[in-house]
Design an enzyme around this catalytic site. Structure first.
Site, PDB file in Angstrom:
ATOM      1  N   ARG A  88       0.850  -1.180   0.000  1.00 35.35           N
ATOM      2  CA  ARG A  88       0.000   0.000   0.000  1.00 35.35           C
ATOM      3  C   ARG A  88       0.896   1.243   0.000  1.00 35.35           C
ATOM      4  O   ARG A  88       1.955   1.231   0.629  1.00 35.35           O
ATOM      5  CB  ARG A  88      -0.803  -0.053   1.306  1.00 35.35           C
ATOM      6  CG  ARG A  88      -2.023   0.779   1.378  1.00 35.35           C
ATOM      7  CD  ARG A  88      -2.915   0.270   2.484  1.00 35.35           C
ATOM      8  NE  ARG A  88      -3.675  -0.900   2.066  1.00 35.35           N
ATOM      9  CZ  ARG A  88      -4.689  -0.854   1.225  1.00 35.35           C
ATOM     10  NH1 ARG A  88      -5.119   0.288   0.733  1.00 35.35           N
ATOM     11  NH2 ARG A  88      -5.319  -1.948   0.858  1.00 35.35           N
ATOM     12  N   HIS A 106      12.086  -4.415  -0.931  1.00 34.73           N
ATOM     13  CA  HIS A 106      11.428  -4.673  -2.214  1.00 34.73           C
ATOM     14  C   HIS A 106      12.229  -5.723  -2.996  1.00 34.73           C
ATOM     15  O   HIS A 106      13.450  -5.623  -3.082  1.00 34.73           O
ATOM     16  CB  HIS A 106      11.325  -3.367  -3.017  1.00 34.73           C
ATOM     17  CG  HIS A 106      10.573  -3.530  -4.288  1.00 34.73           C
ATOM     18  ND1 HIS A 106       9.193  -3.604  -4.330  1.00 34.73           N
ATOM     19  CD2 HIS A 106      10.998  -3.697  -5.563  1.00 34.73           C
ATOM     20  CE1 HIS A 106       8.802  -3.790  -5.587  1.00 34.73           C
ATOM     21  NE2 HIS A 106       9.881  -3.844  -6.347  1.00 34.73           N
TER      22      HIS A 106
HETATM   23  C1  GAR Z   1       8.560  -9.668   0.240  1.00 31.97           C
HETATM   24  O1  GAR Z   1       9.198 -10.402  -0.773  1.00 31.97           O
HETATM   25  C2  GAR Z   1       8.726  -8.181   0.027  1.00 31.97           C
HETATM   26  O2  GAR Z   1       9.951  -7.842  -0.557  1.00 31.97           O
HETATM   27  C3  GAR Z   1       7.589  -7.875  -0.916  1.00 31.97           C
HETATM   28  O3  GAR Z   1       6.523  -8.643  -0.423  1.00 31.97           O
HETATM   29  C4  GAR Z   1       7.036  -9.855   0.153  1.00 31.97           C
HETATM   30  C5  GAR Z   1       6.405 -10.062   1.514  1.00 31.97           C
HETATM   31  O4  GAR Z   1       6.730 -11.320   2.026  1.00 31.97           O
HETATM   32  N1  GAR Z   1       7.277  -6.465  -0.933  1.00 31.97           N
HETATM   33  C6  GAR Z   1       6.913  -5.790  -2.017  1.00 31.97           C
HETATM   34  O5  GAR Z   1       6.751  -6.283  -3.102  1.00 31.97           O
HETATM   35  C7  GAR Z   1       6.717  -4.291  -1.762  1.00 31.97           C
HETATM   36  N2  GAR Z   1       6.480  -3.586  -2.980  1.00 31.97           N
HETATM   37  P1  GAR Z   1       6.525 -11.649   3.554  1.00 31.97           P
HETATM   38  O6  GAR Z   1       5.092 -11.252   3.919  1.00 31.97           O
HETATM   39  O7  GAR Z   1       6.714 -13.145   3.635  1.00 31.97           O
HETATM   40  O8  GAR Z   1       7.550 -10.883   4.347  1.00 31.97           O
END
Ligand code: GAR
Length: 189
Positions: A88, A106
């Site tokens: 978000r 990210h």
């Molecule tokens: C992670 O890979 C993070 O880098 C990504 O969501 C995943 C969450 O995993 N974030 C994004 O893409 C932000 N734009 P998690 O809930 O297992 O930590």
């Protein structure tokens, strides 16, 4: 000790990695989640971390729910915010209150592949190298000043899933390390 909140919407594997880092330079005293039912909430319970859960669909503006969240953050005396899979855009209410004290992880080498499904974007683009970025938050989508990046090679026989697994393993090491660097040195260059 510095008090931090993690903002997460999903699985919470990065949250878990922080909680399991023995020498983390801060205490994670709050989990903020915008997805009722997200599995990160079970993880928070397991680690005895209090949660606030809100559903953005119940509010007419971002400002409305961010003011509520801000109120809880202040009550809980939170110094830093770490976004970990919080899908978000952060609005001006929280940005102004936590200017320079909000980081995100990210799964790409920003500025490449910002936004949703960065791993899928990289996979479909057929790049030989992708990676992970930790950066400060600004008003854009994954555009804030970069703190640290790690490159990850895409193997010839990778599937999106195998690539994602390697990326997340790197995330789980990198995020706690960057947090410790930034909190101990003030700023890392
Ligand atoms: C992670 O890979 C993070 O880098 C990504 O969501 C995943 C969450 O995993 N974030 C994004 O893409 C932000 N734009 P998690 O809930 O297992 O930590």
């Amino acid at each position: 000790k510095v008090r931090a909140a993690v903002f997460a919407s999903g699985t919470g594997s990065n949250f878990q990695a922080m909680m399991e880092t023995e020498n983390l330079a801060c205490e994670i005293t709050l989990l903020v989640c915008d997805k009722p039912g997200a599995s990160v909430l079970e993880k928070a319970k397991r680690f005895n971390v209090p949660t606030i859960v809100f559903d953005p669909n119940m509010y007419s503006t971002k400002e409305e729910y961010e003011l509520e969240v801000l109120h809880v953050l202040k009550e809980a005396k939170i110094d830093w915010i770490f976004l970990a899979g919080y899908m978000r855009i952060v609005g001006p209410t929280l940005l102004q209150a936590y200017d320079g004290k909000m980081m995100n992880i990210h799964p790409s080498l920003l500025p490449q592949f910002p936004g949703k499904d960065a791993i899928g974007q990289a996979f479909r683009a057929g790049v030989e190298t992708t990676g992970v970025t930790v950066h400060y938050i600004d008003e854009g989508i994954d555009t804030g000043p970069i703190i640290d990046q790690v490159e990850i090679k895409v193997h010839k026989n990778d599937t999106k899933e195998s690539l994602q697994k390697r990326i997340q393993e790197v995330e789980h090491q990198l995020y706690p390390a960057v947090i410790n660097d930034v909190l101990s040195k003030g700023v890392k260059s």
